[in-house]
Design a protein around this motif. Structure first.
Motif, PDB file in Angstrom:
ATOM      1  N   PHE A 241       0.819  -1.218   0.000  1.00 47.62           N
ATOM      2  CA  PHE A 241       0.000   0.000   0.000  1.00 47.62           C
ATOM      3  C   PHE A 241       0.851   1.266   0.000  1.00 47.62           C
ATOM      4  O   PHE A 241       0.570   2.219  -0.738  1.00 47.62           O
ATOM      5  CB  PHE A 241      -0.931  -0.010   1.211  1.00 47.62           C
ATOM      6  CG  PHE A 241      -1.934   1.107   1.217  1.00 47.62           C
ATOM      7  CD1 PHE A 241      -3.132   0.980   0.537  1.00 47.62           C
ATOM      8  CD2 PHE A 241      -1.673   2.288   1.891  1.00 47.62           C
ATOM      9  CE1 PHE A 241      -4.050   2.018   0.531  1.00 47.62           C
ATOM     10  CE2 PHE A 241      -2.586   3.328   1.887  1.00 47.62           C
ATOM     11  CZ  PHE A 241      -3.790   3.189   1.207  1.00 47.62           C
ATOM     12  N   PHE A 242       1.892   1.274   0.823  1.00 47.25           N
ATOM     13  CA  PHE A 242       2.696   2.487   0.944  1.00 47.25           C
ATOM     14  C   PHE A 242       3.900   2.496   0.003  1.00 47.25           C
ATOM     15  O   PHE A 242       4.619   3.490  -0.057  1.00 47.25           O
ATOM     16  CB  PHE A 242       3.169   2.669   2.387  1.00 47.25           C
ATOM     17  CG  PHE A 242       2.064   3.007   3.334  1.00 47.25           C
ATOM     18  CD1 PHE A 242       1.588   4.305   3.429  1.00 47.25           C
ATOM     19  CD2 PHE A 242       1.483   2.032   4.124  1.00 47.25           C
ATOM     20  CE1 PHE A 242       0.548   4.625   4.288  1.00 47.25           C
ATOM     21  CE2 PHE A 242       0.445   2.335   4.992  1.00 47.25           C
ATOM     22  CZ  PHE A 242      -0.023   3.633   5.075  1.00 47.25           C
ATOM     23  N   GLY A 243       4.114   1.395  -0.705  1.00 47.06           N
ATOM     24  CA  GLY A 243       5.208   1.362  -1.661  1.00 47.06           C
ATOM     25  C   GLY A 243       4.785   1.637  -3.087  1.00 47.06           C
ATOM     26  O   GLY A 243       5.518   2.283  -3.850  1.00 47.06           O
ATOM     27  N   GLU A 244       3.569   1.201  -3.448  1.00 52.89           N
ATOM     28  CA  GLU A 244       3.173   1.291  -4.842  1.00 52.89           C
ATOM     29  C   GLU A 244       2.971   2.726  -5.321  1.00 52.89           C
ATOM     30  O   GLU A 244       3.150   3.019  -6.510  1.00 52.89           O
ATOM     31  CB  GLU A 244       1.897   0.486  -5.087  1.00 52.89           C
ATOM     32  CG  GLU A 244       0.671   0.986  -4.344  1.00 52.89           C
ATOM     33  CD  GLU A 244      -0.568   0.158  -4.647  1.00 52.89           C
ATOM     34  OE1 GLU A 244      -0.468  -0.757  -5.501  1.00 52.89           O
ATOM     35  OE2 GLU A 244      -1.619   0.403  -4.038  1.00 52.89           O
TER      36      GLU A 244
ATOM     37  N   CYS B 199       7.800   6.552   6.791  1.00 60.72           N
ATOM     38  CA  CYS B 199       7.110   6.537   8.087  1.00 60.72           C
ATOM     39  C   CYS B 199       6.392   5.205   8.297  1.00 60.72           C
ATOM     40  O   CYS B 199       6.434   4.632   9.395  1.00 60.72           O
ATOM     41  CB  CYS B 199       6.105   7.689   8.160  1.00 60.72           C
ATOM     42  SG  CYS B 199       6.851   9.328   8.277  1.00 60.72           S
ATOM     43  N   ALA B 200       5.741   4.708   7.250  1.00 58.39           N
ATOM     44  CA  ALA B 200       5.027   3.429   7.358  1.00 58.39           C
ATOM     45  C   ALA B 200       5.990   2.297   7.670  1.00 58.39           C
ATOM     46  O   ALA B 200       5.672   1.397   8.456  1.00 58.39           O
ATOM     47  CB  ALA B 200       4.273   3.139   6.061  1.00 58.39           C
ATOM     48  N   PHE B 201       7.181   2.349   7.073  1.00 56.59           N
ATOM     49  CA  PHE B 201       8.171   1.294   7.327  1.00 56.59           C
ATOM     50  C   PHE B 201       8.582   1.271   8.798  1.00 56.59           C
ATOM     51  O   PHE B 201       8.603   0.214   9.433  1.00 56.59           O
ATOM     52  CB  PHE B 201       9.396   1.504   6.446  1.00 56.59           C
ATOM     53  CG  PHE B 201      10.521   0.550   6.738  1.00 56.59           C
ATOM     54  CD1 PHE B 201      10.485  -0.752   6.250  1.00 56.59           C
ATOM     55  CD2 PHE B 201      11.598   0.943   7.515  1.00 56.59           C
ATOM     56  CE1 PHE B 201      11.518  -1.642   6.540  1.00 56.59           C
ATOM     57  CE2 PHE B 201      12.630   0.061   7.804  1.00 56.59           C
ATOM     58  CZ  PHE B 201      12.590  -1.236   7.317  1.00 56.59           C
ATOM     59  N   PHE B 202       8.896   2.433   9.345  1.00 48.50           N
ATOM     60  CA  PHE B 202       9.358   2.471  10.736  1.00 48.50           C
ATOM     61  C   PHE B 202       8.223   2.188  11.719  1.00 48.50           C
ATOM     62  O   PHE B 202       8.428   1.519  12.743  1.00 48.50           O
ATOM     63  CB  PHE B 202      10.003   3.823  11.040  1.00 48.50           C
ATOM     64  CG  PHE B 202      11.391   3.952  10.481  1.00 48.50           C
ATOM     65  CD1 PHE B 202      12.452   3.267  11.052  1.00 48.50           C
ATOM     66  CD2 PHE B 202      11.631   4.756   9.378  1.00 48.50           C
ATOM     67  CE1 PHE B 202      13.742   3.373  10.527  1.00 48.50           C
ATOM     68  CE2 PHE B 202      12.919   4.863   8.848  1.00 48.50           C
ATOM     69  CZ  PHE B 202      13.965   4.171   9.424  1.00 48.50           C
ATOM     70  N   ILE B 203       7.027   2.673  11.409  1.00 48.94           N
ATOM     71  CA  ILE B 203       5.892   2.440  12.317  1.00 48.94           C
ATOM     72  C   ILE B 203       5.515   0.960  12.331  1.00 48.94           C
ATOM     73  O   ILE B 203       5.409   0.331  13.396  1.00 48.94           O
ATOM     74  CB  ILE B 203       4.681   3.300  11.910  1.00 48.94           C
ATOM     75  CG1 ILE B 203       4.985   4.785  12.164  1.00 48.94           C
ATOM     76  CG2 ILE B 203       3.432   2.883  12.697  1.00 48.94           C
ATOM     77  CD1 ILE B 203       3.929   5.719  11.615  1.00 48.94           C
ATOM     78  N   HIS B 204       5.316   0.378  11.153  1.00 51.25           N
ATOM     79  CA  HIS B 204       4.925  -1.028  11.123  1.00 51.25           C
ATOM     80  C   HIS B 204       6.087  -1.930  11.538  1.00 51.25           C
ATOM     81  O   HIS B 204       5.874  -2.949  12.207  1.00 51.25           O
ATOM     82  CB  HIS B 204       4.424  -1.425   9.728  1.00 51.25           C
ATOM     83  CG  HIS B 204       3.896  -2.825   9.682  1.00 51.25           C
ATOM     84  ND1 HIS B 204       2.711  -3.187  10.289  1.00 51.25           N
ATOM     85  CD2 HIS B 204       4.406  -3.964   9.136  1.00 51.25           C
ATOM     86  CE1 HIS B 204       2.503  -4.487  10.108  1.00 51.25           C
ATOM     87  NE2 HIS B 204       3.508  -4.979   9.410  1.00 51.25           N
TER      88      HIS B 204
END
Length: 224
Positions: free
Chosen positions: A162-165, A203-208
């Motif tokens: 979702f956050f990469g595409e 941000c999504a990478f570090f949060i998840h």
């Protein structure tokens, strides 16, 4: 007089799915019935199905790999994946899923969003490897904890995709946003939109990733 018999195909689909018959068989039977009731002969119906498949072969080819994955699963793919991760020294569920999250985001950002996914990657490989890593670190898990590990593996794939595409400038969502802006009088290049997805992806990478590592640590604690 209106001929309603071709609508029988819809009824066949509803009944077939309700009785949990093979979905592919149900759809094919419904298509053949619709064609026959619509006045086509059997050969013409088969020709129409073949032409539709051939015209959309580039879309359908992605799904050809799914039976292959099913066959590999039947012959021990999940067991091999578990054995592999058990042989890696220092492997933990948290590290494994964080690495997969990074891999999923990078490949999705390059436009390879179908390289992962629940049926082709999570179920046969990522989830079994995550379970094996968790059991290696924390011992035998309960059924509830096993389900949580599988859920976290699936969530990791979702977040990565979702956050990469959106970093890929030719993805449908970016093209849609560009179209809306242009219709409102604000023309801009797709890469100008895609670049703003980078901070969100980081941000999504570090949060998840933090959630995954915290979940891994929580598995090792006795229930209160």
């Amino acid at each position: 007089m209106t001929n309603y018999w071709p609508l029988a195909g819809i009824l066949i689909v509803v009944i077939g799915f309700a009785l949990r018959f093979n979905p592919l068989m149900v759809v094919v039977v419904a298509a053949i019935a619709t064609g026959l009731f619509g006045g086509l002969d059997f050969v013409a119906v088969i020709e129409s199905l073949g032409k539709a498949f051939n015209d959309n072969r580039y879309i359908s080819v992605t799904w050809i790999i799914l039976p292959v994955i099913g066959l590999l699963e039947r012959h021990g793919l999940q067991q091999r994946a578990k054995a592999l991760i058990e042989s890696v020294r220092g492997a933990t569920m948290g590290k494994l899923l964080v690495l997969y999250l990074l891999f999923r985001q990078i490949t999705a950002a390059l436009g390879m969003k179908d390289i992962g996914g629940h049926p082709q990657a999570v179920r046969p490989l990522v989830a079994p490897m995550a379970e094996a890593a968790a059991e290696k670190t924390h011992g035998k898990l309960s059924d509830e904890d096993n389900d949580k590990v599988k859920g976290m593996a699936a969530a990791t794939d979702n977040v990565g995709l979702f956050f990469g595409e959106d970093i890929f400038f030719a993805i449908a969502s970016i093209l849609l946003i560009q179209g809306v802006f242009e219709s409102s009088g604000y023309p801009m290049a797709t890469w100008e939109l895609a670049v703003w997805a980078v901070p969100t992806a980081i941000c999504a990478f570090f949060i998840h990733g933090g959630r995954v590592l915290a979940f891994d640590r929580k598995l090792g604690r006795p229930a209160k």
